[in-house]
Scaffold this motif. Structure first.
Motif, PDB file in Angstrom:
ATOM      1  N   ILE A 137      -7.926   1.369  -6.203  1.00  0.00           N
ATOM      2  CA  ILE A 137      -6.942   2.103  -5.401  1.00  0.00           C
ATOM      3  C   ILE A 137      -6.694   1.381  -4.082  1.00  0.00           C
ATOM      4  CG2 ILE A 137      -6.399   4.296  -4.281  1.00  0.00           C
ATOM      5  CD1 ILE A 137      -8.428   5.579  -6.284  1.00  0.00           C
ATOM      6  N   ASP A 138      -5.466   1.028  -3.826  1.00  0.00           N
ATOM      7  CA  ASP A 138      -5.092   0.345  -2.582  1.00  0.00           C
ATOM      8  C   ASP A 138      -4.769   1.404  -1.519  1.00  0.00           C
ATOM      9  OD1 ASP A 138      -4.141  -1.245  -0.554  1.00  0.00           O
ATOM     10  OD2 ASP A 138      -2.954  -2.548  -1.865  1.00  0.00           O
ATOM     11  N   ARG A 139      -5.803   1.897  -0.871  1.00  0.00           N
ATOM     12  CA  ARG A 139      -5.656   2.982   0.097  1.00  0.00           C
ATOM     13  C   ARG A 139      -4.809   2.565   1.298  1.00  0.00           C
ATOM     14  NH1 ARG A 139     -10.384   3.100  -2.454  1.00  0.00           N
ATOM     15  NH2 ARG A 139     -11.372   5.079  -3.060  1.00  0.00           N
ATOM     16  N   ASP A 140      -4.985   1.328   1.733  1.00  0.00           N
ATOM     17  CA  ASP A 140      -4.211   0.858   2.896  1.00  0.00           C
ATOM     18  C   ASP A 140      -2.710   0.911   2.613  1.00  0.00           C
ATOM     19  OD1 ASP A 140      -6.361   0.328   4.601  1.00  0.00           O
ATOM     20  OD2 ASP A 140      -6.704  -1.628   3.695  1.00  0.00           O
ATOM     21  N   GLU A 141      -2.317   0.430   1.458  1.00  0.00           N
ATOM     22  CA  GLU A 141      -0.894   0.407   1.129  1.00  0.00           C
ATOM     23  C   GLU A 141      -0.342   1.816   0.959  1.00  0.00           C
ATOM     24  OE1 GLU A 141       2.217  -1.327  -2.254  1.00  0.00           O
ATOM     25  OE2 GLU A 141       0.146  -2.026  -2.200  1.00  0.00           O
ATOM     26  N   ILE A 142      -1.104   2.677   0.285  1.00  0.00           N
ATOM     27  CA  ILE A 142      -0.620   4.038   0.022  1.00  0.00           C
ATOM     28  C   ILE A 142      -0.478   4.825   1.321  1.00  0.00           C
ATOM     29  CG2 ILE A 142      -1.182   6.239  -1.077  1.00  0.00           C
ATOM     30  CD1 ILE A 142      -2.475   4.582  -3.346  1.00  0.00           C
ATOM     31  N   THR A 143      -1.477   4.717   2.216  1.00  0.00           N
ATOM     32  CA  THR A 143      -1.376   5.462   3.475  1.00  0.00           C
ATOM     33  C   THR A 143      -0.252   4.928   4.354  1.00  0.00           C
ATOM     34  OG1 THR A 143      -3.112   4.054   4.433  1.00  0.00           O
ATOM     35  CG2 THR A 143      -3.787   6.181   3.525  1.00  0.00           C
ATOM     36  N   SER A 144       0.050   3.654   4.217  1.00  0.00           N
ATOM     37  CA  SER A 144       1.131   3.067   5.003  1.00  0.00           C
ATOM     38  C   SER A 144       2.498   3.402   4.431  1.00  0.00           C
ATOM     39  CB  SER A 144       0.955   1.547   5.072  1.00  0.00           C
ATOM     40  OG  SER A 144       2.048   0.938   5.717  1.00  0.00           O
ATOM     41  N   VAL A 145       2.648   3.244   3.113  1.00  0.00           N
ATOM     42  CA  VAL A 145       3.962   3.408   2.484  1.00  0.00           C
ATOM     43  C   VAL A 145       4.286   4.867   2.209  1.00  0.00           C
ATOM     44  CG1 VAL A 145       5.359   2.849   0.462  1.00  0.00           C
ATOM     45  CG2 VAL A 145       3.884   1.107   1.478  1.00  0.00           C
ATOM     46  N   ILE A 146       3.352   5.582   1.592  1.00  0.00           N
ATOM     47  CA  ILE A 146       3.600   6.977   1.201  1.00  0.00           C
ATOM     48  C   ILE A 146       3.493   7.914   2.402  1.00  0.00           C
ATOM     49  CG2 ILE A 146       2.824   8.901  -0.229  1.00  0.00           C
ATOM     50  CD1 ILE A 146       4.099   6.709  -1.853  1.00  0.00           C
ATOM     51  N   PHE A 147       2.455   7.722   3.205  1.00  0.00           N
ATOM     52  CA  PHE A 147       2.178   8.669   4.287  1.00  0.00           C
ATOM     53  C   PHE A 147       2.680   8.210   5.653  1.00  0.00           C
ATOM     54  CE2 PHE A 147      -1.242   9.813   1.199  1.00  0.00           C
ATOM     55  CZ  PHE A 147      -0.830  11.117   0.958  1.00  0.00           C
ATOM     56  N   GLU A 148       3.135   6.974   5.760  1.00  0.00           N
ATOM     57  CA  GLU A 148       3.749   6.465   6.979  1.00  0.00           C
ATOM     58  C   GLU A 148       2.936   6.759   8.239  1.00  0.00           C
ATOM     59  OE1 GLU A 148       7.968   6.401   7.230  1.00  0.00           O
ATOM     60  OE2 GLU A 148       8.203   7.340   5.275  1.00  0.00           O
ATOM     61  N   GLY A 149       1.634   6.425   8.151  1.00  0.00           N
ATOM     62  CA  GLY A 149       0.788   6.544   9.323  1.00  0.00           C
ATOM     63  C   GLY A 149       0.233   7.918   9.601  1.00  0.00           C
TER      64      GLY A 149
END
Length: 536
Positions: free
Chosen positions: A317-329
């Motif tokens: 799971i790429d948590r960094d990418e998901i929190t950045s792209v999906i959750f926008e910080g």
């Protein structure tokens, strides 16, 4: 918006304790506004009757903390302040004397006495009553997980005084007492507790607005309790909790001025809400942990094979990418099982590398598991409730697993939280399930015991580990903050090895409010301080 750090440090941990909590006046919230208006906010249909010792989910919890007052309450930063209690004192951290303020009543006129607390706690702790919060009383002398027994550690001295004998010293024990499980109950509750829970009688800042206050699957209407004189004196006429089938619908209502306060921004609005609402947007750290759990009863997920697969899935799971792209910080990748806003949080636990994106290692571990028993063309699904705004991240996590491991991974939607929980409780999940925790009180212990301790009320997947349980118990009885923190961190290292839950990220409190209201503040646990809100 400030970030406060808190936890067991809010109460000094010393070998000899003399603790009298200061009574604090509630904030007037600035301009008084229109105190005759009802405030509207979002909510969710409670999973069952509104019973203090039986409710462990957020939807019901927000209602209960509004209609009940406990010995203490929590300020916005998580610090405790006296509410019903005049004092909570101990000389050794094990034997406590609780003195109540005189004059408190329930909304039916019955006096709030020492028995109101002792009887409620005793009922909640009794094995045959099967209350979900029973484990909150397991540190009181006489508690038994397997049979009915009296709580010998509770003793009523007089109407305004009772004593509590714990099984071991716990100098931070008062920190728990603002949670709903420790609220008092009137004597009428015990005549038929389930029926009582449909229209509960409390002693808090709000009360149910008549017999029809709870319109199931629609809303719950609360009005101010005119006799409440505690630290949360309302600056409005009441609160209506509206139950939405989607967060997008709730967000649209706030934009249109048809809902005053929303405490969870949908992922579809993460890139817009701060621009659309300006200084009426909330984005601040909160004591919320999110994950997904994989039941041990599933094929391929127990024993050595299961251990390998759990680690492989976590590393895929790429948590960094998901929190950045999906959750926008609005999320931060997890490094433990708690929250960065709680004292004792760590980003460097032994074994935490299992939470880092490592596709090569994930594929290697998955192949080792296949050598034990091939996964074949089986599908890995993640259950979630559609009314909670989870589809975006669940799909992203499933895709990350699919792309890394080359298996079929999908989200499995349930219409609402209640229906999603039913399969968890029944042990009939077909795959993983969305999980998370919004702290009941600001402590590492509260993130660990309710979810992973053997037999705990929210340990729906039935995880058990004698090593984890022993470390948790030892930490609860520690005599210093540092000692307790070290033990809780060791307990988390056991979890990182077993992975009964796959940590994903920590949530910020994200919310918005319409220009119809002012003085909106979100607390340490991401719940708005409803009593402070004023209508414009």
């Amino acid at each position: 918006m400030k970030t406060a750090r808190f936890g067991m440090g809010a109460v000094a941990l010393v070998s000899v304790v003399s603790l009298t909590l200061a009574g604090c006046a509630s904030s007037d919230g600035g301009d008084s506004g229109d105190t005759n208006k009802i405030i509207t906010t979002n909510g969710s249909e409670p999973l069952g009757p509104l019973i203090t010792v039986g409710t462990t989910e957020t939807g019901g919890g927000k209602i209960l903390t509004s209609i009940y007052a406990g010995l203490v309450s929590y300020a916005a930063d998580g610090s405790i302040q006296n509410d019903v209690a005049e004092s909570i004192e101990s000389e050794d951290g094990q034997n406590w004397t609780v003195t109540l303020k005189d004059g408190w009543t329930f909304t039916n006129g019955e006096a709030v006495t020492a028995n109101s607390f002792v009887d409620a706690w005793t009922y909640g702790a009794t094995f045959s009553n099967a209350q979900a919060s029973s484990y909150f009383f397991d540190n009181i002398e006489g508690f038994d997980y397997e049979a009915d027994s009296e709580l010998t550690g509770l003793n009523v001295v007089d109407d305004l005084t009772f004593e509590v004998a714990l099984t071991a010293p716990e100098a931070d024990w008062p920190l728990r007492l603002g949670y709903t499980a420790y609220m008092p109950l009137p004597s009428v509750a015990f005549e038929d507790l389930e029926a009582f829970g449909e229209n509960p009688i409390g002693n808090g800042p709000y009360m149910m607005d008549g017999e029809d206050a709870w319109q199931h699957d629609v809303q719950i209407d609360l009005v101010t309790n005119p006799d409440y004189e505690g630290v949360r004196k309302p600056a409005n006429a009441g609160v209506t909790f509206k139950f939405y089938t989607s967060q997008d619908a709730a967000y649209a209502d706030v934009l249109g001025g048809n809902l005053d306060v929303l405490d969870a921004v949908p992922d579809s609005a993460f890139g817009l809400f701060e621009e659309e609402f300006g200084d009426r947007a909330i984005n601040q750290p909160a004591a919320i942990f999110q994950a997904f759990n994989i039941p041990y009863y599933l094929d391929h997920f127990s024993g050595e094979e299961g251990k390998l697969r759990r680690a492989a899935i976590s590393m895929s799971i790429d948590r960094d990418e998901i929190t950045s792209v999906i959750f926008e910080g609005t999320r931060t990748p997890a490094t433990d099982f708690t929250s960065p806003v709680v004292d004792g949080y760590s980003s460097s636990l032994e074994g935490a590398d299992v939470l880092a994106y490592n596709p090569e290692e994930a594929q290697k571990l998955w192949a080792e598991a296949d050598a034990i028993s091939p996964f074949g063309d089986a599908t890995f699904d993640i259950a979630y409730n559609a009314d909670g705004g989870h589809q975006g991240w669940v799909d992203a996590v499933a895709n990350s697993i699919k792309n890394t491991l080359g298996i079929e991974a999908i989200g499995k939607s349930y219409p609402d939280f209640k229906s999603s929980l039913e399969d968890r409780v029944a042990g009939t999940l077909t795959g993983a399930t969305r999980a998370g925790w919004q702290a009941d009180y600001p402590s590492l212990y509260n993130f660990l015991a309710p979810l992973y301790q053997t037999g705990a009320g929210s340990n729906y997947e039935g995880y058990t580990s004698p090593e984890f349980d022993a470390l948790l118990k030892e930490g609860a009885q520690a005599q210093s903050v540092d000692e307790a923190t070290a033990l809780y961190q060791q307990a988390q290292e056991v979890l990182l090895e077993d992975l009964p839950s796959i940590p994903l990220w920590y949530s910020n409190a994200t919310g918005v409010y319409a220009d119809t209201v002012s003085n909106v503040e979100f607390g340490w646990d991401s719940v708005p301080l409803y009593y402070q809100i004023t209508a414009n």
